[in-house]
Enzyme design. Structure first.
Site, short mmCIF file in Angstrom:
data_model
loop_
_atom_site.label_atom_id
_atom_site.label_comp_id
_atom_site.label_asym_id
_atom_site.label_seq_id
_atom_site.Cartn_x
_atom_site.Cartn_y
_atom_site.Cartn_z
N CYS A 7 114.11 2.01 156.45
CA CYS A 7 112.75 1.67 156.88
C CYS A 7 112.80 1.37 158.38
O CYS A 7 113.81 1.66 159.04
CB CYS A 7 112.18 0.50 156.08
SG CYS A 7 113.08 -1.06 156.24
N ASN A 10 114.62 -2.70 158.58
CA ASN A 10 115.72 -3.05 157.65
C ASN A 10 115.76 -4.56 157.35
O ASN A 10 116.82 -5.13 157.17
CB ASN A 10 117.09 -2.57 158.20
CG ASN A 10 118.23 -2.63 157.19
OD1 ASN A 10 119.37 -2.90 157.55
ND2 ASN A 10 117.97 -2.40 155.94
N CYS A 12 112.71 -5.73 155.37
CA CYS A 12 111.76 -5.87 154.25
C CYS A 12 111.97 -4.80 153.19
O CYS A 12 112.58 -5.05 152.16
CB CYS A 12 110.30 -5.80 154.75
SG CYS A 12 109.85 -7.09 155.92
N ARG A 13 111.44 -3.59 153.45
CA ARG A 13 111.38 -2.57 152.38
C ARG A 13 112.74 -2.02 151.99
O ARG A 13 113.07 -1.97 150.80
CB ARG A 13 110.44 -1.42 152.79
CG ARG A 13 108.99 -1.83 152.90
CD ARG A 13 108.18 -0.82 153.67
NE ARG A 13 108.58 -0.75 155.07
CZ ARG A 13 108.16 0.15 155.94
NH1 ARG A 13 107.33 1.08 155.55
NH2 ARG A 13 108.57 0.12 157.19
N SER A 14 113.53 -1.56 152.97
CA SER A 14 114.80 -0.93 152.57
C SER A 14 115.81 -1.91 151.98
O SER A 14 116.53 -1.55 151.05
CB SER A 14 115.40 -0.10 153.72
OG SER A 14 115.72 -0.89 154.84
N ASP A 121 103.46 -0.87 153.21
CA ASP A 121 104.24 -1.62 154.20
C ASP A 121 103.79 -3.07 154.28
O ASP A 121 102.69 -3.37 154.75
CB ASP A 121 104.08 -0.95 155.58
CG ASP A 121 105.01 -1.58 156.60
OD1 ASP A 121 105.59 -2.67 156.32
OD2 ASP A 121 105.16 -1.01 157.69
#
Ligand code: 4NP
Length: 150
Positions: A7, A10, A12-14, A121
């Site tokens: 993401c 690196n 939050c999402r990934s 997101d």
């Protein structure tokens, strides 16, 4: 099988994807799957997982202790078998970093569940629940795919 989630920051999402998939692999005893995550940017380099993401994981019994943000490197292309981008901008940036995608390793995470779209997101919306649900659904689909092909 080496899997990389990517993401922008690196934090939050990934990392959520990394630790959700690690947890599923552990539960299904898939010791042959290695999972990492990285950022297209250097914005958050060295920083731990963002607190709301960490808390979402914790609420599901998953620890992400010790994870800090790192940027994608060009040699990641050779190190990983599959590389999943959280959104279309990450996908575009990855192909630039890797000088294309000659082995077709790079795709959008939500493609795994046949939904060609971005993971919501949470950085801009604050909605970590929706992001978590998207990522969990994709990771479960990914586990199914892995158990069918390996
Ligand atoms: P992530 O979230 O890409 O899911 O880790 C973000 C983290 C940091 C920033 C943007 C998104 N930032 O602009 O610093």
């Amino acid at each position: 099988m080496n899997i990389l989630f990517v993401c922008l920051g690196n934090i939050c999402r990934s990392p959520m994807a990394e630790f959700i998939l690690r947890d599923l692999c552990e539960k299904q005893n898939r010791k042959d799957v290695a999972v990492e995550s990285a950022a297209t940017s250097s914005y958050e380099r060295g920083n731990p997982v963002y607190a709301p993401a960490r808390e979402m994981l914790y609420a599901h019994g998953i620890s992400c202790a010790g994870k800090t943000s790192r940027q994608v490197r060009s040699d990641d292309y050779a190190r990983f078998d599959r590389i999943y981008a959280m959104d279309t901008k990450n996908l575009r940036d990855l192909k630039r970093i890797f000088n294309g995608d000659p082995e077709n390793k790079v795709s959008l995470l939500m493609d795994v569940c046949k939904e060609s779209r971005d993971v919501a997101d949470p950085w801009y919306t604050g909605d970590f629940d929706t992001a978590y649900r998207d990522i969990e659904k994709a990771c479960q689909a990914l586990m199914k795919e892995l158990s069918a092909s390996y």
